[in-house]
Design a protein around this motif. Structure first.
Motif, PDB file in Angstrom:
ATOM      1  N   LYS A   1       0.834  -1.212   0.000  1.00  9.83           N
ATOM      2  CA  LYS A   1       0.000   0.000   0.000  1.00  9.83           C
ATOM      3  C   LYS A   1       0.863   1.255   0.000  1.00  9.83           C
ATOM      4  CE  LYS A   1      -4.069  -1.504   2.553  1.00  9.83           C
ATOM      5  NZ  LYS A   1      -4.801  -1.308   3.817  1.00  9.83           N
ATOM      6  N   GLN A   2       1.859   1.263   0.876  1.00  5.89           N
ATOM      7  CA  GLN A   2       2.719   2.440   0.994  1.00  5.89           C
ATOM      8  C   GLN A   2       3.555   2.647  -0.267  1.00  5.89           C
ATOM      9  OE1 GLN A   2       4.939   2.150   4.641  1.00  5.89           O
ATOM     10  NE2 GLN A   2       3.091   1.915   5.871  1.00  5.89           N
ATOM     11  N   LEU A   3       4.106   1.567  -0.823  1.00  4.86           N
ATOM     12  CA  LEU A   3       4.924   1.693  -2.029  1.00  4.86           C
ATOM     13  C   LEU A   3       4.084   2.105  -3.232  1.00  4.86           C
ATOM     14  CD1 LEU A   3       7.369  -1.336  -1.673  1.00  4.86           C
ATOM     15  CD2 LEU A   3       7.837   1.100  -1.258  1.00  4.86           C
ATOM     16  N   THR A   4       2.869   1.586  -3.323  1.00  8.38           N
ATOM     17  CA  THR A   4       1.972   1.980  -4.415  1.00  8.38           C
ATOM     18  C   THR A   4       1.710   3.483  -4.364  1.00  8.38           C
ATOM     19  OG1 THR A   4       0.925  -0.191  -4.553  1.00  8.38           O
ATOM     20  CG2 THR A   4      -0.354   1.670  -5.370  1.00  8.38           C
ATOM     21  N   ALA A   5       1.445   4.001  -3.185  1.00  9.42           N
ATOM     22  CA  ALA A   5       1.203   5.439  -3.033  1.00  9.42           C
ATOM     23  C   ALA A   5       2.453   6.250  -3.355  1.00  9.42           C
ATOM     24  CB  ALA A   5       0.723   5.736  -1.618  1.00  9.42           C
ATOM     25  N   GLN A   6       3.602   5.774  -2.908  1.00  2.50           N
ATOM     26  CA  GLN A   6       4.852   6.514  -3.107  1.00  2.50           C
ATOM     27  C   GLN A   6       5.328   6.456  -4.556  1.00  2.50           C
ATOM     28  OE1 GLN A   6       7.904   5.396  -0.352  1.00  2.50           O
ATOM     29  NE2 GLN A   6       9.492   6.529  -1.406  1.00  2.50           N
ATOM     30  N   TRP A   7       5.235   5.290  -5.176  1.00  2.00           N
ATOM     31  CA  TRP A   7       5.764   5.107  -6.531  1.00  2.00           C
ATOM     32  C   TRP A   7       4.778   5.486  -7.623  1.00  2.00           C
ATOM     33  CZ3 TRP A   7       8.107  -0.427  -5.597  1.00  2.00           C
ATOM     34  CH2 TRP A   7       9.305  -0.296  -4.884  1.00  2.00           C
ATOM     35  N   GLY A   8       3.489   5.475  -7.316  1.00  2.00           N
ATOM     36  CA  GLY A   8       2.502   5.735  -8.352  1.00  2.00           C
ATOM     37  C   GLY A   8       2.339   4.570  -9.316  1.00  2.00           C
TER      38      GLY A   8
END
Length: 155
Positions: free
Chosen positions: A53-60
């Motif tokens: 979840k966090q990486l998806t938000a950060q990386w787009g």
């Protein structure tokens, strides 16, 4: 004339080098897969899903969880070891992964050579627990009891 041709070639090479450096895409430019070598619902899976979840938000870019349980993490690790070495397939490893060669010397991968650590995403303390009336007053005495007593069941 020779100087003009040499100057033009130098300028062209310089411009080509600029276009090559600009052609590299920023990571990630496509979905990333986190392989969890455990069944869904366990602690490793829960941590991986929060991380995704966090990486998806950060990386787009989407970070997809792929559970590949079995064989003491060997199935998931072997899968990741066979993937392209481009950073788009990552293994969520645990202490089981590092102990795998001691348990199974015929693994289709080498944890030390086929993988590169990227980040530590958590810590889990290990605890030794026994009944209050277990033999021995400390771990050393308890292990000595286990060694001298045959046919005990313990895990």
């Amino acid at each position: 004339m020779k100087q003009n041709v040499a100057a033009i070639i130098k300028r062209l090479l310089f411009l080509c080098s600029l276009s090559v450096s600009c052609a590299w895409a920023a990571f990630p430019d496509k979905p990333v897969t986190l392989v969890v070598p455990f069944a869904p619902g366990g602690s490793n899976d829960i941590v991986a899903r929060q991380l995704a979840k966090q990486l998806t938000a950060q990386w787009g870019q989407p970070v997809i969880i792929e559970n590949k349980p079995g064989a003491g993490t060997a199935i998931g690790a072997a899968y990741v070891a066979k993937q392209r070495n481009d950073g788009y397939t990552l293994l969520v490893a645990s202490s089981t992964f590092t102990m795998a060669p001691a348990v199974n010397p015929k693994l289709p991968f080498d944890p030390a050579w086929d993988f590169t650590p990227v980040a530590m995403i958590g810590e889990v303390p290990l605890v030794l627990a026994a009944k209050p009336n277990a033999p021995g007053k400390n771990a050393q005495e308890y292990f000595a009891y286990l060694k001298r007593t045959p046919n005990l069941n313990y895990g």
